[in-house]
Design a protein around this motif. Sequence first.
Motif, mmCIF file in Angstrom:
data_model
loop_
_atom_site.group_PDB
_atom_site.id
_atom_site.type_symbol
_atom_site.label_atom_id
_atom_site.label_comp_id
_atom_site.label_asym_id
_atom_site.label_seq_id
_atom_site.Cartn_x
_atom_site.Cartn_y
_atom_site.Cartn_z
ATOM 1 N N GLY A 16 0.792 -1.224 0.000
ATOM 2 C CA GLY A 16 0.000 0.000 0.000
ATOM 3 C C GLY A 16 0.823 1.271 0.000
ATOM 4 O O GLY A 16 1.854 1.382 -0.668
ATOM 5 N N PHE A 17 0.353 2.263 0.777
ATOM 6 C CA PHE A 17 1.028 3.555 0.834
ATOM 7 C C PHE A 17 2.462 3.412 1.327
ATOM 8 O O PHE A 17 3.371 4.098 0.857
ATOM 9 N N GLY A 18 2.661 2.528 2.306
ATOM 10 C CA GLY A 18 4.007 2.344 2.843
ATOM 11 C C GLY A 18 4.986 1.895 1.783
ATOM 12 O O GLY A 18 6.117 2.391 1.711
ATOM 13 N N ARG A 19 4.557 0.976 0.959
ATOM 14 C CA ARG A 19 5.438 0.503 -0.125
ATOM 15 C C ARG A 19 5.753 1.633 -1.093
ATOM 16 O O ARG A 19 6.888 1.778 -1.554
ATOM 17 N N GLY A 20 4.745 2.437 -1.410
ATOM 18 C CA GLY A 20 4.980 3.579 -2.294
ATOM 19 C C GLY A 20 5.996 4.545 -1.720
ATOM 20 O O GLY A 20 6.834 5.097 -2.445
ATOM 21 N N ALA A 182 -8.738 7.649 0.832
ATOM 22 C CA ALA A 182 -8.565 6.211 0.623
ATOM 23 C C ALA A 182 -7.980 5.912 -0.752
ATOM 24 O O ALA A 182 -8.272 6.586 -1.744
ATOM 25 N N GLY A 183 -7.138 4.897 -0.791
ATOM 26 C CA GLY A 183 -6.552 4.451 -2.041
ATOM 27 C C GLY A 183 -6.892 3.000 -2.298
ATOM 28 O O GLY A 183 -7.456 2.311 -1.439
ATOM 29 N N ASP A 184 -6.526 2.528 -3.466
ATOM 30 C CA ASP A 184 -6.780 1.135 -3.836
ATOM 31 C C ASP A 184 -5.680 0.264 -3.215
ATOM 32 O O ASP A 184 -4.778 -0.230 -3.885
ATOM 33 N N THR A 185 -5.774 0.117 -1.892
ATOM 34 C CA THR A 185 -4.794 -0.618 -1.092
ATOM 35 C C THR A 185 -5.517 -1.726 -0.333
ATOM 36 O O THR A 185 -6.754 -1.823 -0.393
ATOM 37 N N PRO A 186 -4.795 -2.556 0.421
ATOM 38 C CA PRO A 186 -5.462 -3.634 1.160
ATOM 39 C C PRO A 186 -6.522 -3.166 2.153
ATOM 40 O O PRO A 186 -7.396 -3.947 2.540
ATOM 41 N N THR A 199 -20.146 0.458 -4.529
ATOM 42 C CA THR A 199 -19.563 1.158 -3.384
ATOM 43 C C THR A 199 -18.356 1.993 -3.819
ATOM 44 O O THR A 199 -18.128 3.082 -3.292
ATOM 45 N N ARG A 200 -17.616 1.509 -4.791
ATOM 46 C CA ARG A 200 -16.493 2.301 -5.305
ATOM 47 C C ARG A 200 -16.999 3.597 -5.942
ATOM 48 O O ARG A 200 -16.427 4.673 -5.727
ATOM 49 N N ALA A 201 -18.046 3.495 -6.735
ATOM 50 C CA ALA A 201 -18.585 4.685 -7.390
ATOM 51 C C ALA A 201 -19.096 5.686 -6.365
ATOM 52 O O ALA A 201 -18.881 6.904 -6.506
ATOM 53 N N LYS A 202 -19.756 5.197 -5.332
ATOM 54 C CA LYS A 202 -20.265 6.079 -4.279
ATOM 55 C C LYS A 202 -19.117 6.765 -3.558
ATOM 56 O O LYS A 202 -19.166 7.971 -3.274
ATOM 57 N N PHE A 203 -18.075 6.019 -3.256
ATOM 58 C CA PHE A 203 -16.910 6.578 -2.564
ATOM 59 C C PHE A 203 -16.217 7.613 -3.441
ATOM 60 O O PHE A 203 -15.871 8.708 -2.986
ATOM 61 N N LEU A 204 -16.013 7.272 -4.714
ATOM 62 C CA LEU A 204 -15.321 8.184 -5.620
ATOM 63 C C LEU A 204 -16.105 9.474 -5.844
ATOM 64 O O LEU A 204 -15.506 10.520 -6.135
ATOM 65 N N SER A 205 -17.418 9.429 -5.685
ATOM 66 C CA SER A 205 -18.230 10.634 -5.891
ATOM 67 C C SER A 205 -17.921 11.715 -4.865
ATOM 68 O O SER A 205 -18.278 12.881 -5.065
ATOM 69 N N ILE A 209 -11.414 15.209 -7.571
ATOM 70 C CA ILE A 209 -10.531 14.844 -8.687
ATOM 71 C C ILE A 209 -10.991 13.547 -9.350
ATOM 72 O O ILE A 209 -10.655 13.282 -10.500
ATOM 73 N N GLY A 210 -11.780 12.740 -8.641
ATOM 74 C CA GLY A 210 -12.440 11.604 -9.269
ATOM 75 C C GLY A 210 -11.661 10.315 -9.319
ATOM 76 O O GLY A 210 -11.976 9.427 -10.110
ATOM 77 N N ARG A 211 -10.635 10.175 -8.481
ATOM 78 C CA ARG A 211 -9.914 8.906 -8.428
ATOM 79 C C ARG A 211 -9.426 8.664 -7.009
ATOM 80 O O ARG A 211 -9.379 9.574 -6.181
ATOM 81 N N PHE A 212 -9.098 7.410 -6.726
ATOM 82 C CA PHE A 212 -8.484 7.082 -5.449
ATOM 83 C C PHE A 212 -7.044 7.584 -5.428
ATOM 84 O O PHE A 212 -6.419 7.791 -6.470
ATOM 85 N N SER A 213 -6.525 7.783 -4.226
ATOM 86 C CA SER A 213 -5.109 8.102 -4.111
ATOM 87 C C SER A 213 -4.284 6.851 -4.387
ATOM 88 O O SER A 213 -4.774 5.721 -4.294
ATOM 89 N N THR A 214 -3.019 7.048 -4.715
ATOM 90 C CA THR A 214 -2.145 5.928 -5.052
ATOM 91 C C THR A 214 -0.922 5.931 -4.139
ATOM 92 O O THR A 214 -0.571 6.959 -3.548
#
Length: 246
Positions: A16-20, A182-186, A199-205, A209-214
């Motif tokens: 996840g974020f730690g690896r990044g 929130a990002g697309d992490t574990p 649920t992803r669409a609801k969260f992204l709304s 900026i319209g995307r998860f963090s990376t």
Amino acid sequence: MRLKGKTAIVTGGASGFGRGIVEKFAAEGATVLVADRNGDGAADVADAAGGIHTPMDVAKDADWRALTAQAMDAWGRIDILVNNAGITHLPMPMEEVTEEEFDRVLSVNAKSVYLSARHVVPMMKAAGSGAILNVASTAGVSPRPRLNWYNASKGWMITATKAMAVELAPSGVRVNAINPVAGDTPLLASFMGEDTPETRAKFLSTIPIGRFSTPEDMGNAACFLCSDEASMITGVGLEVDGGRCI
């Protein structure tokens, strides 16, 4: 090479974020100690980054003592500490979170910062320099319903960051936080309760900026705050959230 010659500890660095953050730090010249409960994962990430690794539970004082000793034995100093390891409870009404879950969230998200300070801060104070980065969350700034005690733990981390910063500034130690959305992490499925397209669409709304963090987003922000470019910045909670908290 903004971190050339620097040494850094990153907790929760196996994914996840730690690896990044680990990968960005290594690319910018730092030597990294990757700490994670997943010892095999920590070893894989550290090997790829040319660093060292250790399995650890960030909620245990003995593990922090051993981690600090390992870093000092290997490097003789600790330039950067990233308190990234974190967990959440599943979304639910606040009164339904069990005492066991509450204790676990606060131990990993809050007590770990206290324990890190007990062991790492004295080394930085003795050196007269250092940078500490606490990975908090937008949940500590703009809480989401049904994640109450997770929200509270991250709010604690943001306040702890400011308190640490004002106390440690005369010793040459800077302390900052980043507040990711929130990002697309574990942990994503745990935040949402279930991982479905709906649920992803609801969260992204809720993210302009319209995307998860990376992990790359977090690595870039962490690198800046821990580098000498940010030498006048301390006590900041930087929102890396695509506008979520506006």
